[in-house]
Design a protein around this motif. Structure first.
Motif, PDB file in Angstrom:
ATOM      1  N   LEU A  28      33.914  35.811  48.984  1.00  0.00           N
ATOM      2  CA  LEU A  28      33.817  35.349  50.372  1.00  0.00           C
ATOM      3  C   LEU A  28      32.687  36.050  51.113  1.00  0.00           C
ATOM      4  CD1 LEU A  28      37.504  35.121  51.555  1.00  0.00           C
ATOM      5  CD2 LEU A  28      35.888  33.274  51.243  1.00  0.00           C
ATOM      6  N   LEU A  29      32.512  37.368  50.831  1.00  0.00           N
ATOM      7  CA  LEU A  29      31.520  38.121  51.597  1.00  0.00           C
ATOM      8  C   LEU A  29      30.113  37.904  51.076  1.00  0.00           C
ATOM      9  CD1 LEU A  29      33.340  41.500  52.080  1.00  0.00           C
ATOM     10  CD2 LEU A  29      32.805  39.841  53.816  1.00  0.00           C
TER      11      LEU A  29
ATOM     12  N   THR B 151      38.110  37.986  37.156  1.00  0.00           N
ATOM     13  CA  THR B 151      37.673  38.681  38.358  1.00  0.00           C
ATOM     14  C   THR B 151      36.377  39.437  38.118  1.00  0.00           C
ATOM     15  OG1 THR B 151      39.961  38.908  38.995  1.00  0.00           O
ATOM     16  CG2 THR B 151      38.399  40.270  40.151  1.00  0.00           C
TER      17      THR B 151
ATOM     18  N   ASP C 132      40.143  31.211  38.312  1.00  0.00           N
ATOM     19  CA  ASP C 132      40.426  32.390  39.128  1.00  0.00           C
ATOM     20  C   ASP C 132      41.860  32.288  39.647  1.00  0.00           C
ATOM     21  OD1 ASP C 132      39.787  34.742  40.151  1.00  0.00           O
ATOM     22  OD2 ASP C 132      38.265  34.049  41.534  1.00  0.00           O
TER      23      ASP C 132
ATOM     24  N   ILE D 174      32.998  38.773  40.198  1.00  0.00           N
ATOM     25  CA  ILE D 174      32.297  39.774  41.010  1.00  0.00           C
ATOM     26  C   ILE D 174      30.830  39.846  40.591  1.00  0.00           C
ATOM     27  CG2 ILE D 174      32.172  42.235  41.535  1.00  0.00           C
ATOM     28  CD1 ILE D 174      35.120  42.366  41.521  1.00  0.00           C
TER      29      ILE D 174
ATOM     30  N   ILE E 219      38.252  37.777  45.174  1.00  0.00           N
ATOM     31  CA  ILE E 219      38.131  36.749  46.207  1.00  0.00           C
ATOM     32  C   ILE E 219      37.324  37.280  47.393  1.00  0.00           C
ATOM     33  CG2 ILE E 219      39.463  35.396  47.855  1.00  0.00           C
ATOM     34  CD1 ILE E 219      39.693  34.310  45.181  1.00  0.00           C
ATOM     35  N   ALA E 220      37.587  38.552  47.775  1.00  0.00           N
ATOM     36  CA  ALA E 220      36.891  39.112  48.929  1.00  0.00           C
ATOM     37  C   ALA E 220      35.402  39.218  48.644  1.00  0.00           C
ATOM     38  CB  ALA E 220      37.471  40.487  49.269  1.00  0.00           C
ATOM     39  N   CYS E 221      35.037  39.646  47.408  1.00  0.00           N
ATOM     40  CA  CYS E 221      33.615  39.721  47.044  1.00  0.00           C
ATOM     41  C   CYS E 221      32.984  38.347  47.138  1.00  0.00           C
ATOM     42  CB  CYS E 221      33.461  40.246  45.625  1.00  0.00           C
ATOM     43  SG  CYS E 221      33.368  41.994  45.528  1.00  0.00           S
TER      44      CYS E 221
ATOM     45  N   THR F  12      42.541  39.891  44.675  1.00  0.00           N
ATOM     46  CA  THR F  12      42.074  39.882  46.055  1.00  0.00           C
ATOM     47  C   THR F  12      40.664  40.450  46.157  1.00  0.00           C
ATOM     48  OG1 THR F  12      44.348  40.380  46.578  1.00  0.00           O
ATOM     49  CG2 THR F  12      42.815  40.409  48.388  1.00  0.00           C
ATOM     50  N   ALA F  13      40.386  41.493  45.357  1.00  0.00           N
ATOM     51  CA  ALA F  13      39.043  42.080  45.378  1.00  0.00           C
ATOM     52  C   ALA F  13      38.003  41.046  44.961  1.00  0.00           C
ATOM     53  CB  ALA F  13      38.988  43.298  44.466  1.00  0.00           C
TER      54      ALA F  13
ATOM     55  N   SER G 175      29.117  37.104  42.187  1.00  0.00           N
ATOM     56  CA  SER G 175      28.947  37.338  43.618  1.00  0.00           C
ATOM     57  C   SER G 175      27.807  38.303  43.885  1.00  0.00           C
ATOM     58  CB  SER G 175      30.230  37.921  44.218  1.00  0.00           C
ATOM     59  OG  SER G 175      31.321  37.154  43.891  1.00  0.00           O
TER      60      SER G 175
END
Lengths: 176, 152
Positions: A169-170, B130, B74, B134, A165-167, A162-163, B137
């Motif tokens: 998305l944001l 993940t 993912d 990140i 995915i949230a990164c 979830t972390a 991202s």
């Protein structure tokens, strides 16, 4: 002698923690925080929690430092400037009292590696005695994490997913 | 922001170090049942080896392209973990009770051993992907940035 490793490690831990707060710019603070994680990993290893030490060294000193640095390089210099407030007077009064209170409470904690402490008489003996026969796994930590407490680890994995995915998305604005 | 590193020393050293890190990560992952380590640490180390490659060789390097492909996976790790639990459920046991995995020529303890191994692989895949995701991202890699002028 029991204090031969404890005291230098504790002093190093306090020095690096204080240094990360006091230092003037954020990149130095991030790097000092990485060294803090290494010292903390040494403390865990000294206490016998080798798995925790491994995770602390890899995640705290490696991955978290990379994430912090990437964040800092992408932020504008105006946002990463440190503006320190002067310490209010009440903090000098209140924090030592809080420390004394915590020390007073620590008196009641069980002795380190005490076999009669509540944590090591409930289910730990069962794990230590039976986990090898039941799961064929020599590392008790792994068998507890993955088998006895499989649900917890599943939800932890979901939290990490979830972390990520949230990164995405944001922060990802370039994707369609 | 991700540009290839100029220094020859850094590039040569990371070319030598990345396979070593990945080998050690696989060792930690598969020997987590005999020594310290396991899926979490192994996954983080697999992810970090690719992150090192991305940071050193830049956005056109091989590690970055491999990581981009990996990012399509993912959630696969989570599916592996929950899927092993689901297989236990389908085979008539409880969720995540590996002794009901019907693996031939394996007694109860061996089934649990194999179940732990499979779920650890799931955790490692999830965490590696993940970590890479990140990093992507956090570092804005605009594919359109160089070719297309901004419209505003």
């Amino acid at each position: 002698m029991i204090f031969s490793f404890e005291i230098p490690l504790l002093i190093l831990l306090l020095l690096t923690a204080a240094g990360a707060i006091i230092v003037k710019d954020l990149i130095s603070a991030v790097l000092i925080l990485g060294s803090y994680s290494f010292v903390l990993a040494l403390v865990w290893a000294w206490l016998g929690a080798v798995d925790v030490a491994f995770v602390e060294a890899v995640v705290g000193a490696g991955l978290a430092t990379v994430f912090f640095l990437l964040t800092l390089f992408n932020a504008s210099p105006k946002d990463t400037e440190i503006r320190r407030q002067p310490v209010p007077f009440i903090a000098f009064l209140g924090l030592p009292m809080l420390g004394l209170l915590l020390l007073f409470a620590a008196e009641d904690l069980p002795e380190f590696s005490d076999p009669k402490s509540p944590a090591s008489v409930h289910v730990s003996p069962e794990y230590l005695e039976q986990s090898y026969q039941k799961t064929d796994t020599e590392n008790v930590v792994t068998s507890v994490l993955m088998d006895y407490r499989g649900f917890d680890t599943l939800i932890e994995t979901a939290v990490i997913f979830t972390a990520g995915i949230a990164c995405a998305l944001l922060l990802r604005r370039d994707s369609k | 922001m991700i540009n290839p590193h100029d220094s020859v020393i850094v590039r040569t050293m990371s070319r030598m170090l990345i396979p070593l890190i990945q080998l050690f990560a696989l060792y930690v992952l598969f020997f987590g049942q005999y020594g310290p380590g396991g899926g979490f640490v192994g996954g983080v180390m697999l992810g970090t080896s690719l992150i090192l490659g991305i940071l050193v060789y830049g956005r056109d390097g091989v590690p970055c392209r491999a990581a981009r492909k990996l990012m399509h996976g993912d959630g696969v790790g989570l599916i592996i973990f929950a899927g092993v639990g689901g297989i236990c459920l389908v085979m008539g046991g409880q969720f995540l009770n590996y002794s009901s995995l019907e693996i031939p020529l394996a007694d109860d303890a061996r089934r649990r051993y194999l179940g732990i191994l499979m779920t650890q692989i799931g955790v490692a895949v999830d965490i590696a992907v993940t970590a890479i995701s990140i990093v992507f991202s956090l570092s804005p890699i605009n594919d359109t940035e160089d070719t297309e002028p901004s419209r505003d």
